[in-house]
Design a protein around this motif. Structure first.
Motif, PDB file in Angstrom:
ATOM      1  N   GLY A 121       0.807  -1.216   0.000  1.00  0.00           N
ATOM      2  CA  GLY A 121       0.000   0.000   0.000  1.00  0.00           C
ATOM      3  C   GLY A 121       0.839   1.265   0.000  1.00  0.00           C
ATOM      4  O   GLY A 121       0.400   2.299  -0.483  1.00  0.00           O
ATOM      5  N   ALA A 122       2.046   1.219   0.551  1.00  0.00           N
ATOM      6  CA  ALA A 122       2.903   2.406   0.586  1.00  0.00           C
ATOM      7  C   ALA A 122       3.333   2.798  -0.828  1.00  0.00           C
ATOM      8  O   ALA A 122       3.362   3.979  -1.167  1.00  0.00           O
ATOM      9  CB  ALA A 122       4.114   2.175   1.467  1.00  0.00           C
ATOM     10  N   GLY A 123       3.654   1.816  -1.642  1.00  0.00           N
ATOM     11  CA  GLY A 123       4.059   2.086  -3.022  1.00  0.00           C
ATOM     12  C   GLY A 123       2.936   2.725  -3.818  1.00  0.00           C
ATOM     13  O   GLY A 123       3.162   3.655  -4.603  1.00  0.00           O
ATOM     14  N   GLU A 124       1.728   2.234  -3.605  1.00  0.00           N
ATOM     15  CA  GLU A 124       0.564   2.789  -4.291  1.00  0.00           C
ATOM     16  C   GLU A 124       0.316   4.237  -3.854  1.00  0.00           C
ATOM     17  O   GLU A 124       0.015   5.106  -4.672  1.00  0.00           O
ATOM     18  CB  GLU A 124      -0.662   1.921  -3.961  1.00  0.00           C
ATOM     19  N   LEU A 125       0.445   4.498  -2.552  1.00  0.00           N
ATOM     20  CA  LEU A 125       0.290   5.856  -2.026  1.00  0.00           C
ATOM     21  C   LEU A 125       1.364   6.771  -2.609  1.00  0.00           C
ATOM     22  O   LEU A 125       1.070   7.894  -3.023  1.00  0.00           O
ATOM     23  CB  LEU A 125       0.352   5.851  -0.498  1.00  0.00           C
ATOM     24  N   LEU A 126       2.587   6.293  -2.675  1.00  0.00           N
ATOM     25  CA  LEU A 126       3.684   7.072  -3.245  1.00  0.00           C
ATOM     26  C   LEU A 126       3.386   7.420  -4.704  1.00  0.00           C
ATOM     27  O   LEU A 126       3.576   8.567  -5.127  1.00  0.00           O
ATOM     28  CB  LEU A 126       4.995   6.300  -3.133  1.00  0.00           C
ATOM     29  N   GLU A 127       2.911   6.463  -5.479  1.00  0.00           N
ATOM     30  CA  GLU A 127       2.567   6.697  -6.888  1.00  0.00           C
ATOM     31  C   GLU A 127       1.449   7.731  -7.007  1.00  0.00           C
ATOM     32  O   GLU A 127       1.487   8.599  -7.888  1.00  0.00           O
ATOM     33  CB  GLU A 127       2.159   5.392  -7.577  1.00  0.00           C
ATOM     34  N   THR A 128       0.442   7.647  -6.138  1.00  0.00           N
ATOM     35  CA  THR A 128      -0.674   8.599  -6.148  1.00  0.00           C
ATOM     36  C   THR A 128      -0.168  10.012  -5.879  1.00  0.00           C
ATOM     37  O   THR A 128      -0.531  10.959  -6.585  1.00  0.00           O
ATOM     38  CB  THR A 128      -1.726   8.205  -5.090  1.00  0.00           C
ATOM     39  N   MET A 129       0.671  10.159  -4.857  1.00  0.00           N
ATOM     40  CA  MET A 129       1.199  11.482  -4.526  1.00  0.00           C
ATOM     41  C   MET A 129       2.097  12.007  -5.633  1.00  0.00           C
ATOM     42  O   MET A 129       2.020  13.188  -5.995  1.00  0.00           O
ATOM     43  CB  MET A 129       1.962  11.422  -3.196  1.00  0.00           C
ATOM     44  N   TYR A 130       2.936  11.143  -6.199  1.00  0.00           N
ATOM     45  CA  TYR A 130       3.824  11.563  -7.280  1.00  0.00           C
ATOM     46  C   TYR A 130       3.011  12.049  -8.483  1.00  0.00           C
ATOM     47  O   TYR A 130       3.314  13.106  -9.062  1.00  0.00           O
ATOM     48  CB  TYR A 130       4.742  10.407  -7.688  1.00  0.00           C
ATOM     49  N   ALA A 131       1.977  11.307  -8.857  1.00  0.00           N
ATOM     50  CA  ALA A 131       1.146  11.689 -10.006  1.00  0.00           C
ATOM     51  C   ALA A 131       0.442  13.025  -9.763  1.00  0.00           C
ATOM     52  O   ALA A 131       0.317  13.840 -10.672  1.00  0.00           O
ATOM     53  CB  ALA A 131       0.122  10.590 -10.295  1.00  0.00           C
ATOM     54  N   GLU A 132       0.006  13.254  -8.527  1.00  0.00           N
ATOM     55  CA  GLU A 132      -0.676  14.507  -8.227  1.00  0.00           C
ATOM     56  C   GLU A 132       0.294  15.695  -8.223  1.00  0.00           C
ATOM     57  O   GLU A 132      -0.061  16.779  -8.660  1.00  0.00           O
ATOM     58  CB  GLU A 132      -1.362  14.400  -6.862  1.00  0.00           C
ATOM     59  N   LEU A 133       1.503  15.483  -7.741  1.00  0.00           N
ATOM     60  CA  LEU A 133       2.481  16.565  -7.670  1.00  0.00           C
ATOM     61  C   LEU A 133       3.174  16.819  -9.008  1.00  0.00           C
ATOM     62  O   LEU A 133       3.789  17.867  -9.206  1.00  0.00           O
ATOM     63  CB  LEU A 133       3.533  16.263  -6.603  1.00  0.00           C
ATOM     64  N   ASN A 134       3.103  15.855  -9.916  1.00  0.00           N
ATOM     65  CA  ASN A 134       3.747  15.965 -11.237  1.00  0.00           C
ATOM     66  C   ASN A 134       2.729  15.630 -12.327  1.00  0.00           C
ATOM     67  O   ASN A 134       2.888  14.619 -13.027  1.00  0.00           O
ATOM     68  CB  ASN A 134       4.943  15.000 -11.302  1.00  0.00           C
TER      69      ASN A 134
END
Length: 96
Positions: free
Chosen positions: A80-93
């Protein structure tokens, strides 16, 4: 780092600390800021204070994104941490 007025912004409360992620951040920068007690930021003035901080699982750590609220796993390698990281990265970039 300067950010535009309309740049993406993610906020959260992790281990009792308010965190804000703004603008374009790499996945490593996001990981370091969200899991600050696990991965000390070498440039941080709080490095010595935070070093050795143990995760307190009695508190709920959350991140607020455009997609909703997410609980932050205590370990950056947890499911779940990897998925959260991907979500945040996509939103910030958003342009990538």
């Amino acid at each position: 780092m300067a950010t535009e007025a309309n740049s993406a912004r993610i906020t959260g409360k992790v281990q009792g600390r308010d965190i804000t992620l703004e603008g374009r951040l790499s996945k490593d920068e996001i990981r370091d800021r969200v899991w600050w007690w696990r991965i000390p930021d070498p440039g941080s003035s709080k490095e010595q204070e935070d070093h050795g901080h143990e995760y307190d699982g009695s508190r709920r750590d959350v991140i607020a994104t455009l997609g909703g609220y997410y609980e932050v796993p205590g370990d950056p390698d947890a499911p779940g941490a990897g998925e959260l990281l991907e979500t945040m990265y996509a939103e910030l970039n958003p342009d990538e």
